[in-house]
Design an enzyme around this catalytic site. Structure first.
Site, PDB file in Angstrom:
ATOM      1  N   ASN A   9     -10.659  34.386  -2.247  1.00  0.00           N
ATOM      2  CA  ASN A   9     -10.799  33.934  -3.744  1.00  0.00           C
ATOM      3  C   ASN A   9      -9.553  32.772  -3.952  1.00  0.00           C
ATOM      4  O   ASN A   9      -8.603  33.307  -4.180  1.00  0.00           O
ATOM      5  CB  ASN A   9     -10.626  35.179  -4.533  1.00  0.00           C
ATOM      6  CG  ASN A   9     -10.603  34.713  -6.031  1.00  0.00           C
ATOM      7  OD1 ASN A   9     -10.696  33.814  -6.583  1.00  0.00           O
ATOM      8  ND2 ASN A   9     -10.063  35.833  -6.959  1.00  0.00           N
ATOM      9  N   TRP A  10     -10.211  31.647  -3.949  1.00  0.00           N
ATOM     10  CA  TRP A  10      -9.092  30.601  -4.188  1.00  0.00           C
ATOM     11  C   TRP A  10      -8.697  30.604  -5.421  1.00  0.00           C
ATOM     12  O   TRP A  10      -7.691  29.460  -5.743  1.00  0.00           O
ATOM     13  CB  TRP A  10      -9.797  29.272  -3.609  1.00  0.00           C
ATOM     14  CG  TRP A  10     -10.152  29.165  -2.242  1.00  0.00           C
ATOM     15  CD1 TRP A  10      -9.819  30.265  -1.391  1.00  0.00           C
ATOM     16  CD2 TRP A  10     -10.530  28.245  -1.438  1.00  0.00           C
ATOM     17  NE1 TRP A  10     -10.307  29.716  -0.072  1.00  0.00           N
ATOM     18  CE2 TRP A  10     -10.661  28.539   0.003  1.00  0.00           C
ATOM     19  CE3 TRP A  10     -11.147  26.858  -1.710  1.00  0.00           C
ATOM     20  CZ2 TRP A  10     -11.389  27.752   0.784  1.00  0.00           C
ATOM     21  CZ3 TRP A  10     -11.618  25.964  -0.786  1.00  0.00           C
ATOM     22  CH2 TRP A  10     -11.705  26.349   0.543  1.00  0.00           C
ATOM     23  N   LYS A  11      -9.261  31.387  -6.547  1.00  0.00           N
ATOM     24  CA  LYS A  11      -8.705  31.108  -7.893  1.00  0.00           C
ATOM     25  C   LYS A  11      -8.644  29.522  -8.427  1.00  0.00           C
ATOM     26  O   LYS A  11      -9.681  28.868  -8.085  1.00  0.00           O
ATOM     27  CB  LYS A  11      -7.150  31.811  -8.087  1.00  0.00           C
ATOM     28  CG  LYS A  11      -7.564  33.356  -7.617  1.00  0.00           C
ATOM     29  CD  LYS A  11      -6.340  34.125  -8.045  1.00  0.00           C
ATOM     30  CE  LYS A  11      -6.616  35.590  -7.483  1.00  0.00           C
ATOM     31  NZ  LYS A  11      -5.712  36.528  -7.884  1.00  0.00           N
ATOM     32  N   HIS A  95     -13.617  40.178 -12.333  1.00  0.00           N
ATOM     33  CA  HIS A  95     -12.263  39.934 -11.904  1.00  0.00           C
ATOM     34  C   HIS A  95     -11.098  40.391 -12.957  1.00  0.00           C
ATOM     35  O   HIS A  95     -11.640  40.013 -14.167  1.00  0.00           O
ATOM     36  CB  HIS A  95     -11.893  38.653 -11.016  1.00  0.00           C
ATOM     37  CG  HIS A  95     -10.716  38.614 -10.362  1.00  0.00           C
ATOM     38  ND1 HIS A  95      -9.387  38.493 -11.213  1.00  0.00           N
ATOM     39  CD2 HIS A  95     -10.470  38.784  -8.991  1.00  0.00           C
ATOM     40  CE1 HIS A  95      -8.381  38.583 -10.182  1.00  0.00           C
ATOM     41  NE2 HIS A  95      -9.007  38.476  -8.784  1.00  0.00           N
ATOM     42  N   GLU A  97      -8.398  39.159 -13.898  1.00  0.00           N
ATOM     43  CA  GLU A  97      -7.999  37.947 -14.444  1.00  0.00           C
ATOM     44  C   GLU A  97      -9.008  37.479 -15.475  1.00  0.00           C
ATOM     45  O   GLU A  97      -8.631  37.029 -16.606  1.00  0.00           O
ATOM     46  CB  GLU A  97      -7.380  36.822 -13.423  1.00  0.00           C
ATOM     47  CG  GLU A  97      -6.465  37.168 -12.917  1.00  0.00           C
ATOM     48  CD  GLU A  97      -6.322  36.505 -11.345  1.00  0.00           C
ATOM     49  OE1 GLU A  97      -6.919  35.490 -10.994  1.00  0.00           O
ATOM     50  OE2 GLU A  97      -5.278  37.095 -10.841  1.00  0.00           O
ATOM     51  N   GLU A 167      -9.478  46.588  -7.088  1.00  0.00           N
ATOM     52  CA  GLU A 167      -8.404  45.524  -7.232  1.00  0.00           C
ATOM     53  C   GLU A 167      -7.283  46.105  -8.209  1.00  0.00           C
ATOM     54  O   GLU A 167      -7.427  45.966  -9.328  1.00  0.00           O
ATOM     55  CB  GLU A 167      -8.755  44.177  -7.473  1.00  0.00           C
ATOM     56  CG  GLU A 167      -9.524  43.821  -6.340  1.00  0.00           C
ATOM     57  CD  GLU A 167      -9.300  42.226  -6.588  1.00  0.00           C
ATOM     58  OE1 GLU A 167      -9.203  41.550  -5.650  1.00  0.00           O
ATOM     59  OE2 GLU A 167      -9.771  41.616  -7.648  1.00  0.00           O
ATOM     60  N   GLY A 173      -1.386  39.638  -6.913  1.00  0.00           N
ATOM     61  CA  GLY A 173      -0.311  38.351  -6.973  1.00  0.00           C
ATOM     62  C   GLY A 173       1.096  38.847  -6.831  1.00  0.00           C
ATOM     63  O   GLY A 173       1.908  38.068  -7.193  1.00  0.00           O
ATOM     64  N   SER A 213      -2.651  41.556  -2.778  1.00  0.00           N
ATOM     65  CA  SER A 213      -1.622  41.394  -2.181  1.00  0.00           C
ATOM     66  C   SER A 213      -1.755  41.802  -0.631  1.00  0.00           C
ATOM     67  O   SER A 213      -1.472  42.357   0.147  1.00  0.00           O
ATOM     68  CB  SER A 213      -0.406  41.889  -2.375  1.00  0.00           C
ATOM     69  OG  SER A 213       0.092  41.601  -3.952  1.00  0.00           O
ATOM     70  N   GLY A 235      -3.978  34.859  -2.606  1.00  0.00           N
ATOM     71  CA  GLY A 235      -3.131  33.978  -2.159  1.00  0.00           C
ATOM     72  C   GLY A 235      -3.017  33.864  -0.702  1.00  0.00           C
ATOM     73  O   GLY A 235      -3.009  32.739  -0.348  1.00  0.00           O
TER      74      GLY A 235
HETATM   75  P1  PGA Z   1      -3.893  38.451  -4.581  1.00  0.00           P
HETATM   76  O1  PGA Z   1      -5.186  38.296  -5.256  1.00  0.00           O
HETATM   77  O2  PGA Z   1      -4.388  38.475  -2.778  1.00  0.00           O
HETATM   78  O3  PGA Z   1      -3.172  37.198  -4.538  1.00  0.00           O
HETATM   79  O4  PGA Z   1      -3.157  39.671  -4.598  1.00  0.00           O
HETATM   80  C1  PGA Z   1      -6.427  39.204  -5.159  1.00  0.00           C
HETATM   81  C2  PGA Z   1      -7.233  38.697  -6.155  1.00  0.00           C
HETATM   82  O5  PGA Z   1      -7.009  38.710  -7.038  1.00  0.00           O
HETATM   83  O6  PGA Z   1      -8.664  38.792  -5.632  1.00  0.00           O
END
Ligand code: PGA
Length: 253
Positions: A9-11, A95, A97, A167, A173, A213, A235
């Site tokens: 997931n490159w966000k 997600h 976010e 998640e 993150g 993470s 990340g």
């Molecule tokens: P992260 O993000 O690996 O940077 O913790 C995971 C995600 O939000 O899918």
């Protein structure tokens, strides 16, 4: 046999050139190996160019979100059909976010899930509790409610288009991943909840991903848990030299 997934997931990261560079490096590192499903989810503007890089490879293209209508006057939104037209076969929905920052409730995510599945996309539906919810002993209840509402009415004949990701918000993150025990506990719980709706046999086939993470040094232990069938990586998906070791950790021995 459940399929193992490694999803990047490159966000809201990368640029046109770094997206191409990253996709090229990941595709060449994965090569012809299709024992694990690798899915790259770049930002919308880079889907076409990353799709071009992935053409002919074993990797799949995914989006990070979509709208719940096929088309219409919805300024700024992207439909599931536009995604499939761009070569996407997956979409991440719900997600944390989007739930927290963009205020998406499970009822909205549910509409997106239905439309995306109807249009042929495989959906990666996310759920997870915050730190305060976990501290208050509400983690299971929160995840159960998010999934129940987000997956309401999911068509039983389309279960091969469903992937669920646990998640925990406190792990995203932050560099603090869930322990393998915490991940396994929640994944087993999620499978039980899903089994109530779709039956044990079908629930046993569902791929459940862990996200939060995930790094090269913790991927193998997390993936070694009985009910962890893959990882959703944020990340560490932005650097091929971190993402590829995670992919390799997911390969069967
Ligand atoms: P992260 O993000 O690996 O940077 O913790 C995971 C995600 O939000 O899918």
């Amino acid at each position: 046999m459940r399929r193992t997934f490694v999803v990047g997931n490159w966000k809201m990261y990368t640029s046109p050139s770094s997206a191409i560079e990253l996709a090229t490096a990941v595709a060449s590192g994965v090569g012809g190996d299709d024992r694990v499903s690798v899915v790259l989810c770049p930002p919308f503007p880079f889907l076409a160019m990353v799709g071009q890089v992935l053409r002919g490879s074993k990797l799949a293209l995914g989006a990070q979100n979509c709208y719940h209508e096929a088309e219409g006057a919805f300024t700024g939104e992207v439909s599931p059909t536009m995604l499939t037209d761009m070569g996407c076969s997956y979409v991440i929905l719900g997600h944390s976010e989007r739930r927290r920052i963009l205020g998406e409730p499970s009822t909205l995510i549910n509409k997106k899930v239905h439309k995306a599945v109807e249009k042929g996309l495989k959906v990666i539906v996310c759920a997870g509790e915050t730190k305060s919810e976990r501290d208050a002993g509400q983690a299971h209840e929160v995840v159960e409610t998010q999934l129940r509402d987000s997956l309401h009415g999911f068509p039983h004949d389309k279960l091969n288009q469903l992937i669920v990701a646990y998640e925990p918000v406190w792990a995203i993150g932050t560099g603090v991943n869930a322990t393998p025990e915490q991940a396994q506990d929640m994944h087993a719980f999620v499978r039980q909840q899903v089994a109530k709706v779709i039956g044990e046999a079908k629930a046993a086939e569902l791929s459940l991903l862990y996200g939060g993470s995930v790094k090269p040094d913790n991927a193998a232990t997390l993936l070694g848990q009985a009910d962890v069938d893959g990882v959703l990586v944020g990340g560490a998906s932005l650097k091929a030299d971190q993402f590829l070791p995670i992919f390799r950790a997911a390969l069967p021995f």
